[in-house]
Motif scaffolding. Structure first.
Motif, mmCIF file in Angstrom:
data_model
loop_
_atom_site.group_PDB
_atom_site.id
_atom_site.type_symbol
_atom_site.label_atom_id
_atom_site.label_comp_id
_atom_site.label_asym_id
_atom_site.label_seq_id
_atom_site.Cartn_x
_atom_site.Cartn_y
_atom_site.Cartn_z
ATOM 1 N N ASP A 159 -39.176 -23.006 -34.123
ATOM 2 C CA ASP A 159 -40.127 -23.218 -35.267
ATOM 3 C C ASP A 159 -39.374 -24.129 -36.416
ATOM 4 O OD1 ASP A 159 -42.105 -22.648 -37.022
ATOM 5 O OD2 ASP A 159 -41.378 -20.967 -37.629
ATOM 6 N N ASP A 160 -39.437 -25.316 -36.088
ATOM 7 C CA ASP A 160 -39.152 -26.454 -36.706
ATOM 8 C C ASP A 160 -39.887 -27.715 -36.549
ATOM 9 O OD1 ASP A 160 -35.901 -27.179 -38.235
ATOM 10 O OD2 ASP A 160 -37.152 -28.915 -37.434
ATOM 11 N N PRO A 161 -40.400 -28.529 -37.542
ATOM 12 C CA PRO A 161 -41.222 -29.594 -37.222
ATOM 13 C C PRO A 161 -40.273 -30.756 -36.270
ATOM 14 C CG PRO A 161 -40.731 -29.533 -39.685
ATOM 15 C CD PRO A 161 -40.327 -28.100 -38.781
ATOM 16 N N LYS A 162 -38.861 -30.857 -36.328
ATOM 17 C CA LYS A 162 -38.176 -31.750 -35.457
ATOM 18 C C LYS A 162 -37.780 -31.340 -33.847
ATOM 19 C CE LYS A 162 -37.193 -35.337 -36.614
ATOM 20 N NZ LYS A 162 -37.093 -36.739 -36.873
ATOM 21 N N VAL A 163 -38.247 -29.809 -33.869
ATOM 22 C CA VAL A 163 -37.943 -29.432 -32.490
ATOM 23 C C VAL A 163 -39.180 -29.592 -31.878
ATOM 24 C CG1 VAL A 163 -37.580 -27.410 -31.167
ATOM 25 C CG2 VAL A 163 -36.179 -27.785 -33.171
ATOM 26 N N VAL A 164 -39.217 -30.539 -30.712
ATOM 27 C CA VAL A 164 -40.365 -30.733 -29.877
ATOM 28 C C VAL A 164 -40.383 -30.124 -28.717
ATOM 29 C CG1 VAL A 164 -40.976 -32.677 -31.435
ATOM 30 C CG2 VAL A 164 -39.909 -32.988 -29.320
ATOM 31 N N ALA A 165 -39.217 -29.571 -27.978
ATOM 32 C CA ALA A 165 -39.324 -29.113 -26.597
ATOM 33 C C ALA A 165 -38.419 -28.112 -26.523
ATOM 34 C CB ALA A 165 -38.649 -30.308 -25.793
ATOM 35 N N ILE A 166 -38.450 -27.239 -25.478
ATOM 36 C CA ILE A 166 -37.649 -26.140 -25.136
ATOM 37 C C ILE A 166 -36.707 -26.418 -23.886
ATOM 38 C CG2 ILE A 166 -37.442 -23.801 -24.444
ATOM 39 C CD1 ILE A 166 -38.598 -24.259 -27.513
ATOM 40 N N GLY A 167 -35.362 -26.424 -24.169
ATOM 41 C CA GLY A 167 -34.504 -26.773 -23.179
ATOM 42 C C GLY A 167 -33.347 -27.483 -23.489
ATOM 43 N N GLU A 168 -32.515 -27.879 -22.710
ATOM 44 C CA GLU A 168 -32.593 -27.985 -21.193
ATOM 45 C C GLU A 168 -32.209 -26.684 -20.753
ATOM 46 O OE1 GLU A 168 -29.843 -30.675 -18.870
ATOM 47 O OE2 GLU A 168 -29.250 -31.374 -20.807
ATOM 48 N N THR A 169 -32.977 -26.205 -19.867
ATOM 49 C CA THR A 169 -32.856 -24.865 -19.106
ATOM 50 C C THR A 169 -32.926 -25.333 -17.488
ATOM 51 O OG1 THR A 169 -33.527 -22.733 -18.976
ATOM 52 C CG2 THR A 169 -35.164 -24.287 -18.827
ATOM 53 N N GLY A 170 -32.227 -24.226 -16.767
ATOM 54 C CA GLY A 170 -32.320 -24.223 -15.354
ATOM 55 C C GLY A 170 -32.277 -23.017 -14.760
ATOM 56 N N LEU A 171 -32.032 -23.325 -13.411
ATOM 57 C CA LEU A 171 -31.735 -21.790 -12.597
ATOM 58 C C LEU A 171 -30.639 -20.943 -13.058
ATOM 59 C CD1 LEU A 171 -34.040 -20.821 -10.327
ATOM 60 C CD2 LEU A 171 -31.699 -21.064 -9.113
ATOM 61 N N ASP A 172 -30.754 -20.095 -14.100
ATOM 62 C CA ASP A 172 -29.806 -19.220 -14.623
ATOM 63 C C ASP A 172 -30.566 -17.893 -14.899
ATOM 64 O OD1 ASP A 172 -30.236 -19.390 -17.156
ATOM 65 O OD2 ASP A 172 -29.296 -21.339 -17.152
ATOM 66 N N TYR A 173 -30.024 -17.008 -15.562
ATOM 67 C CA TYR A 173 -30.666 -15.928 -16.105
ATOM 68 C C TYR A 173 -31.274 -15.966 -17.479
ATOM 69 C CZ TYR A 173 -26.450 -14.239 -18.330
ATOM 70 O OH TYR A 173 -25.145 -14.016 -19.212
ATOM 71 N N PHE A 174 -31.058 -17.181 -18.049
ATOM 72 C CA PHE A 174 -31.977 -17.233 -19.185
ATOM 73 C C PHE A 174 -33.145 -18.243 -19.132
ATOM 74 C CE2 PHE A 174 -27.244 -17.471 -20.782
ATOM 75 C CZ PHE A 174 -27.087 -16.060 -21.203
ATOM 76 N N ARG A 175 -33.241 -18.611 -17.870
ATOM 77 C CA ARG A 175 -34.493 -19.356 -17.567
ATOM 78 C C ARG A 175 -35.719 -18.840 -17.992
ATOM 79 N NH1 ARG A 175 -32.416 -16.963 -12.266
ATOM 80 N NH2 ARG A 175 -34.045 -15.965 -11.643
ATOM 81 N N VAL A 176 -35.968 -17.603 -17.773
ATOM 82 C CA VAL A 176 -37.234 -16.838 -18.071
ATOM 83 C C VAL A 176 -37.449 -16.900 -19.518
ATOM 84 C CG1 VAL A 176 -38.576 -14.628 -17.824
ATOM 85 C CG2 VAL A 176 -36.963 -15.429 -15.923
ATOM 86 N N ASP A 177 -36.358 -16.521 -20.274
ATOM 87 C CA ASP A 177 -36.681 -16.643 -21.692
ATOM 88 C C ASP A 177 -37.035 -17.898 -22.222
ATOM 89 O OD1 ASP A 177 -36.337 -14.072 -22.249
ATOM 90 O OD2 ASP A 177 -34.160 -14.012 -22.793
ATOM 91 N N HIS A 178 -36.285 -19.131 -21.508
ATOM 92 C CA HIS A 178 -36.896 -20.352 -22.062
ATOM 93 C C HIS A 178 -38.460 -20.765 -21.648
ATOM 94 C CE1 HIS A 178 -32.487 -21.073 -22.411
ATOM 95 N NE2 HIS A 178 -32.856 -22.387 -22.829
ATOM 96 N N ILE A 179 -38.774 -20.389 -20.466
ATOM 97 C CA ILE A 179 -40.104 -20.440 -20.122
ATOM 98 C C ILE A 179 -41.049 -19.566 -21.172
ATOM 99 C CG2 ILE A 179 -41.672 -20.176 -17.955
ATOM 100 C CD1 ILE A 179 -39.518 -20.481 -16.275
ATOM 101 N N ARG A 180 -40.585 -18.532 -21.473
ATOM 102 C CA ARG A 180 -41.371 -17.747 -22.115
ATOM 103 C C ARG A 180 -41.502 -18.215 -23.725
ATOM 104 N NH1 ARG A 180 -39.504 -11.815 -19.693
ATOM 105 N NH2 ARG A 180 -40.776 -12.221 -17.569
ATOM 106 N N ALA A 181 -40.376 -18.578 -24.048
ATOM 107 C CA ALA A 181 -40.445 -19.306 -25.363
ATOM 108 C C ALA A 181 -41.489 -20.414 -25.488
ATOM 109 C CB ALA A 181 -38.969 -19.758 -25.759
ATOM 110 N N ALA A 182 -41.247 -21.337 -24.423
ATOM 111 C CA ALA A 182 -42.147 -22.620 -24.414
ATOM 112 C C ALA A 182 -43.573 -22.113 -24.368
ATOM 113 C CB ALA A 182 -41.725 -23.240 -23.304
ATOM 114 N N ALA A 222 -44.960 -19.432 -25.461
ATOM 115 C CA ALA A 222 -45.273 -18.765 -26.787
ATOM 116 C C ALA A 222 -45.457 -20.014 -27.977
ATOM 117 C CB ALA A 222 -43.994 -17.808 -27.332
ATOM 118 N N CYS A 223 -44.553 -20.907 -27.989
ATOM 119 C CA CYS A 223 -44.623 -21.685 -29.085
ATOM 120 C C CYS A 223 -45.448 -22.967 -28.795
ATOM 121 C CB CYS A 223 -43.280 -22.120 -29.520
ATOM 122 S SG CYS A 223 -42.125 -23.133 -28.494
ATOM 123 N N GLY A 224 -45.844 -23.332 -27.479
ATOM 124 C CA GLY A 224 -46.471 -24.462 -27.169
ATOM 125 C C GLY A 224 -45.882 -25.818 -27.240
#
Ligand SMILES: [Zn+2]
Ligand SMILES: [Zn+2]
Length: 246
Positions: free
Chosen positions: A83-106, A108-110
């Motif tokens: 939630d910051d104007p300079k943050v324009v992407a979520i990641g980098e993420t990959g195949l680990d057990y946090f990936r689901v939260d990254h996908i869900r965050a992306a 949720a925040c568009g």
């Protein structure tokens, strides 16, 4: 005008001479860069580079290889960072057990996802499908997989980003993929300070060198560098729509 869609400006190799790095970007026609978060601990430094430079944006996330040393990230925290104007992407993420939260965050925040995948492509694609990654969209960064994986990612609305690896002599299969990916689905990046392209192989990489990635793709496809530059820059600003060119 070129954009480096993936670099790590907070890493010591680049941070130590950041003003020189930014100046060489300008000299080489690289107008903008997206600097990528890899740990929660270093995120404030990543965000600071973006805040103090109008032509740099950043992501929020935890790199799949970094989680063992760093702290875990939860969905709510990731959303807070995003939630910051300079943050324009979520990641980098990959195949680990946090990936689901990254996908869900992306979702949720568009803000689109930056996905790092090495030798787990099928599982990554399956998870992207299951978790509705299409809704967020994003990029398969530093792509080194097969055409089939590229196709599957593009079918999920994802872009394919080529790094300096595409300039390597032995990257024959990847060069073929770079010929086939439609220009409107393509991004370019350095992943600097790693993976310096030919003719700088073995030296520290920097965003200015994304020019060599663009030149290689233009040569492979038999088109003008300007065409690769125009397409990949337009794609960048269409995908990362929270990035407004300065
Ligand atoms: Zn990566
Ligand atoms: Zn990276």
């Amino acid at each position: 005008m070129l954009v480096d869609s993936h670099c790590h400006l907070d890493f010591p190799e680049l941070r130590e001479d950041l003003s020189g790095v930014l100046e060489r970007m300008r000299e080489n026609g690289v107008s903008h860069a997206l600097t990528i978060s890899t740990t929660l601990e270093t995120f404030p430094a990543v965000r600071e580079v973006a805040r103090s430079n109008a032509n740099v944006w950043c992501s929020a996330g935890v790199h799949p290889d970094e989680r063992r040393d760093g702290r875990e990230v939860e969905l709510a925290e990731l959303l807070g960072l995003a939630d910051d104007p300079k943050v324009v992407a979520i990641g980098e993420t990959g195949l680990d057990y946090f990936r689901v939260d990254h996908i869900r965050a992306a979702r949720a925040c568009g803000k689109p996802l930056v996905i790092h995948t090495r030798s787990a492509a099928e599982d990554t694609i399956r998870l992207m499908r299951e978790e509705g990654a299409r809704e967020a969209g994003g990029v398969m960064h530093c792509f080194t997989e097969t055409w089939e994986v590229a196709e599957a990612a593009m079918a999920l609305g994802f872009h394919i980003s080529f790094s300096g690896i595409v300039t390597f002599k032995n990257a024959k299969d990847l060069k073929e993929v770079a010929k086939r990916v439609p220009l409107e689905k393509m991004l370019i990046e350095t992943d600097s300070p790693y993976l310096a392209p030919v003719p700088h192989r073995g030296k520290p990489n920097q965003p200015a060198f994304v020019k060599h990635v663009a030149e290689e793709i233009a040569a492979l496809r038999g088109i003008a560098l300007a065409e690769v530059a125009a397409a990949t820059t337009a794609n960048f600003f269409r995908l990362f729509r929270h990035a407004r060119p300065a």
